[in-house]
Design a protein around this motif. Structure first.
Motif, PDB file in Angstrom:
ATOM      1  N   ARG A  21      50.037  39.632  41.413  1.00 40.70           N
ATOM      2  CA  ARG A  21      49.973  38.828  40.268  1.00 40.70           C
ATOM      3  C   ARG A  21      49.810  39.374  38.991  1.00 40.70           C
ATOM      4  O   ARG A  21      48.566  40.445  38.916  1.00 40.70           O
ATOM      5  CB  ARG A  21      49.019  37.809  40.743  1.00 40.70           C
ATOM      6  N   LYS A  22      50.355  39.065  38.014  1.00 42.36           N
ATOM      7  CA  LYS A  22      50.064  39.542  36.639  1.00 42.36           C
ATOM      8  C   LYS A  22      50.295  38.506  35.772  1.00 42.36           C
ATOM      9  O   LYS A  22      50.838  37.532  35.565  1.00 42.36           O
ATOM     10  CB  LYS A  22      51.279  40.449  36.335  1.00 42.36           C
ATOM     11  N   GLU A  23      49.059  38.534  34.869  1.00 45.73           N
ATOM     12  CA  GLU A  23      48.666  37.560  33.869  1.00 45.73           C
ATOM     13  C   GLU A  23      48.588  38.340  32.498  1.00 45.73           C
ATOM     14  O   GLU A  23      47.818  39.308  32.454  1.00 45.73           O
ATOM     15  CB  GLU A  23      47.331  36.744  34.183  1.00 45.73           C
ATOM     16  N   TYR A  24      48.889  37.351  31.501  1.00 48.58           N
ATOM     17  CA  TYR A  24      48.462  37.702  30.156  1.00 48.58           C
ATOM     18  C   TYR A  24      47.888  36.387  29.525  1.00 48.58           C
ATOM     19  O   TYR A  24      48.720  35.464  29.038  1.00 48.58           O
ATOM     20  CB  TYR A  24      50.020  38.097  29.040  1.00 48.58           C
ATOM     21  N   SER A  65      47.483  46.417  34.146  1.00 47.03           N
ATOM     22  CA  SER A  65      46.721  45.929  35.175  1.00 47.03           C
ATOM     23  C   SER A  65      47.348  45.027  36.311  1.00 47.03           C
ATOM     24  O   SER A  65      48.408  44.590  36.118  1.00 47.03           O
ATOM     25  CB  SER A  65      45.451  45.387  34.611  1.00 47.03           C
ATOM     26  N   GLU A  67      46.382  41.645  38.629  1.00 50.07           N
ATOM     27  CA  GLU A  67      45.132  40.636  38.541  1.00 50.07           C
ATOM     28  C   GLU A  67      44.875  40.344  40.156  1.00 50.07           C
ATOM     29  O   GLU A  67      43.742  39.897  40.649  1.00 50.07           O
ATOM     30  CB  GLU A  67      45.661  39.415  37.915  1.00 50.07           C
TER      31      GLU A  67
END
Length: 373
Positions: A21-24, A65, A67
């Motif tokens: 999972r990747k969030e900005y 990064s 998440e």
């Protein structure tokens, strides 16, 4: 660029991506992505701009990064390892060469960072430059090289450390069309020779098809399909893949049923049996018929159509014809000289190679082909 743990050794590496999972901020780029990449595989992430493919590559490299989820190299979780400890080689879109260094110095940079002796570095650099056919330009500065030459040096710099994994982010997008074809062949040959597990990012479908062992087609951070180039092209899992990979003609047509038999009505006089092609549980009233241009041809019998236009593309002509209901179908014909032309307004009969067609649910866009997940 080269990043490597000095204690690491090169070689083919199996990569496992689990529930990434990747969030900005509030924006989720990748929600829940899982995928396995085999040892020594040339694996391509393919998709439109903004689909998350470069973000995923940078997560694997350690530049972004994570998440949630786990990235593993040969079963070892590497989430907490800095980029320099992951034993990767990376080739960027803009080459990222040091302008004040010669080709040889650029290639030697990663080895010098590992505190290798000059005596050990020199033969490694010579070998890497020879791999990419740049040994004669070892003393040339990047500013005096063409784009293709700079990309070869960047590739040599990534390979010289014998990385476990090679990551390539749109490496050919700044080159002209002819040079892209030449360089993709070079990259594929070098990768096969080295046997390095490679993840390659591109938005170019032809490029992906020509170099890959397998392709992951992505859209909006979701993997739509993983498969070999022929699997992706000939049996797409949904309409997005069918439309993104190459060109396809899409016709929405009614489904007819007679007991256990199923057929699709193409026009007033033509219908095709779908009984053994489409999943018997399919219950919708219509279906999307997907036909690649090469699956359509002019014949003595078939679906009536009127020629719209013809475009000369060298070895073949791209012809478009309109069916009675208004759908425009594109097909290809080998060009047989300057006099061979289908004039607009001419009536023809189109034959469809039913063994090469795909069928999709108009609502979900997913395949309804029998035996497909």
């Amino acid at each position: 660029m080269t990043t490597t743990d000095a204690s690491s050794t090169g070689g083919a590496t199996a990569i496992s991506l689990s529930n990434l999972r990747k969030e900005y901020g509030d924006h989720v780029v990748i929600a829940d992505l899982s995928m396995d990449i085999q040892e020594g595989e040339f694996f391509t992430l393919l998709g439109p701009s903004g689909c998350g493919k470069t973000t995923l590559l940078r997560m694997i490299a350690g530049f972004n990064s994570v998440e949630a989820g786990v990235i593993r190299f040969d079963g070892r979780a590497i989430n907490d390892l800095p980029p320099a400890a992951r034993n990767i080689g990376m080739v960027f879109q803009n080459y990222a060469l040091f302008p004040q260094m010669t080709a040889a110095k650029n290639v030697a940079f990663g080895l010098e960072n590992r505190h290798m002796s000059k005596a050990a570095i020199t033969p490694r650099v010579d070998q890497a430059l020879a791999q990419v056919h740049m040994e004669s330009l070892r003393d040339r500065m990047p500013g005096m090289m063409s784009g293709g030459q700079q990309q070869r040096v960047a590739l040599a710099r990534a390979l010289v450390i014998s990385p476990a994994v090679l990551l390539m982010d749109e490496p050919l997008s700044n080159l002209d069309a002819k040079l892209r074809v030449e360089m993709r062949t070079t990259i594929r040959e070098i990768q096969r020779e080295a046997g390095i597990t490679t993840i390659y990012v591109t938005h170019d479908q032809e490029e992906a098809m020509s170099v890959s062992d397998r392709i992951a087609v992505m859209n909006d951070g979701v993997v739509q399909q993983v498969g070999t180039p022929p699997e992706i092209y000939h049996r797409p899992r949904n309409m997005f893949v069918a439309g993104f990979i190459g060109t396809t003609n899409t016709l929405r047509r009614p489904v007819q049923r007679d007991g256990s038999r199923m057929a699709v009505q193409i026009d007033d006089a033509v219908s095709w049996d779908l009984t053994d092609l489409v999943d018997p549980s399919y219950a919708e009233e219509s279906v999307l018929v997907s036909a690649r241009p090469e699956a359509v041809s002019v014949a003595d019998q078939g679906v009536p159509a009127t020629i719209v236009d013809q475009i000369f593309l060298g070895p073949h002509n791209q012809v478009r014809a309109r069916l009675a209901g208004g759908d425009v179908v594109e097909f290809l014909e080998f060009s047989h000289g300057a006099t061979h032309r289908r004039e607009p307004g001419t009536t023809v009969l189109l034959s469809f190679d039913q063994s090469r067609l795909n069928y999709f649910d108009p609502t979900t866009g997913d395949t309804v082909m029998a035996g497909r997940p």
